[in-house]
Design a protein around this motif. Structure first.
Motif, PDB file in Angstrom:
ATOM      1  N   LEU A 196       0.889  -1.284  -0.230  1.00 50.09           N
ATOM      2  CA  LEU A 196      -0.073  -0.039   0.188  1.00 50.09           C
ATOM      3  C   LEU A 196       0.835   1.419  -0.101  1.00 50.09           C
ATOM      4  O   LEU A 196       0.539   2.222  -0.632  1.00 50.09           O
ATOM      5  N   GLU A 244       2.690   1.818  -3.483  1.00 52.62           N
ATOM      6  CA  GLU A 244       1.525   2.169  -4.461  1.00 52.62           C
ATOM      7  C   GLU A 244       0.962   3.364  -4.184  1.00 52.62           C
ATOM      8  O   GLU A 244       0.226   3.965  -5.130  1.00 52.62           O
ATOM      9  N   PHE A 296      -0.990   4.498  -1.893  1.00 47.86           N
ATOM     10  CA  PHE A 296      -2.486   4.835  -1.053  1.00 47.86           C
ATOM     11  C   PHE A 296      -1.961   4.891   0.384  1.00 47.86           C
ATOM     12  O   PHE A 296      -3.171   5.616   1.067  1.00 47.86           O
ATOM     13  N   LEU A 337      -8.144   8.625  -0.734  1.00 48.94           N
ATOM     14  CA  LEU A 337      -7.374   8.133  -1.870  1.00 48.94           C
ATOM     15  C   LEU A 337      -8.010   6.466  -2.117  1.00 48.94           C
ATOM     16  O   LEU A 337      -7.657   5.949  -3.167  1.00 48.94           O
ATOM     17  N   ILE A 338      -8.198   5.990  -0.864  1.00 53.91           N
ATOM     18  CA  ILE A 338      -8.922   4.411  -0.879  1.00 53.91           C
ATOM     19  C   ILE A 338     -10.260   4.777  -0.856  1.00 53.91           C
ATOM     20  O   ILE A 338     -10.936   4.958   0.248  1.00 53.91           O
ATOM     21  N   ILE A 388     -11.513  -0.966  -0.422  1.00 50.69           N
ATOM     22  CA  ILE A 388     -10.435  -1.865   0.012  1.00 50.69           C
ATOM     23  C   ILE A 388     -11.068  -2.917   0.655  1.00 50.69           C
ATOM     24  O   ILE A 388     -12.058  -3.008   1.781  1.00 50.69           O
ATOM     25  N   GLY A 433      -6.649   0.663 -10.001  1.00 47.95           N
ATOM     26  CA  GLY A 433      -6.519   0.179  -8.697  1.00 47.95           C
ATOM     27  C   GLY A 433      -5.672  -0.823  -8.797  1.00 47.95           C
ATOM     28  O   GLY A 433      -5.027  -1.160  -9.702  1.00 47.95           O
ATOM     29  N   VAL A 437      -7.436  -2.928  -4.042  1.00 45.80           N
ATOM     30  CA  VAL A 437      -7.657  -1.732  -3.586  1.00 45.80           C
ATOM     31  C   VAL A 437      -8.018  -0.599  -4.613  1.00 45.80           C
ATOM     32  O   VAL A 437      -7.206  -0.720  -5.634  1.00 45.80           O
ATOM     33  N   CYS A 438      -8.902   0.149  -4.483  1.00 42.62           N
ATOM     34  CA  CYS A 438      -9.214   1.184  -5.530  1.00 42.62           C
ATOM     35  C   CYS A 438      -9.298   2.653  -4.840  1.00 42.62           C
ATOM     36  O   CYS A 438      -9.712   2.825  -3.796  1.00 42.62           O
TER      37      CYS A 438
END
Length: 132
Positions: free
Chosen positions: A40, A43, A45, A73-74, A77, A102, A131-132
Motif C-alpha cells: 500500500l 503504490e 495509498f 485515496l482509498i 478496500i 486500482g 484496493v481502488c
C-alpha cells in the motif's frame, strides 16, 4: 476475543479510519499484514507505516494519506481470498481493478506484491485484497 483473520481485520480498520478521516490507524502485526501495508505504501495509498513493539506480536501504525483537498485515496478496500475460500490466480488471470487504476495485492512465493509487480516477475499467487 480471538481474531481468526488478522488481514481482514486490518483492512476493515483502514476502511473505517479513512471514512472517519483519521490520520493514523493501529492494527495487529503479522507477516502478511506487514507485506500488505508495504505494498500500500509502495503504490501510494498510505503515507507511511511503522512497527510498534507491545511485548506480544507487535502492532503496525499506518499513517493514512489523503488528496490535496482532503479527498480519500482509498475508495474501496476489500478482502478477496478468505479463510474458508482461498482464491489463487495465475499471472494471466490476475484481476485489474478499475482497468489498472486500482491494485490487487497478491501473496506469492517471493513475498507480497501488487498485481503490476507480479506481471513483471511473471508469477501468480493468492489474491489477498483489492484496493481502488
Amino acid at each position: 476475543m480471538a481474531l481468526h483473520d488478522l488481514t481482514a481485520d486490518m483492512l476493515t480498520r483502514i476502511r473505517n479510519a479513512v471514512r472517519n478521516r483519521e490520520k493514523t490507524v493501529t492494527c495487529l502485526s503479522n507477516k502478511l499484514n506487514r507485506g500488505v501495508v508495504k505494498v500500500l505504501k509502495d503504490e501510494g495509498f498510505v503515507r507511511d507505516f511503522e512497527f510498534v513493539e507491545d511485548g506480544r506480536q507487535g502492532l503496525i501504525r499506518v499513517h493514512l494519506k489523503y488528496g490535496q483537498r482532503g479527498e480519500q485515496l482509498i475508495n474501496k478496500i476489500e478482502r478477496v481470498s478468505k479463510v474458508g475460500c482461498r482464491i489463487y490466480r495465475g499471472v494471466d488471470e490476475l484481476p485489474r481493478p478499475l482497468q489498472g487504476l486500482g491494485i490487487s495485492i497478491v501473496s506469492t512465493s517471493r513475498g507480497v506484491m501488487s498485481d503490476r509487480q507480479c506481471r513483471e516477475a511473471n508469477i501468480g499467487g493468492e489474491v489477498v485484497a483489492e484496493v481502488c
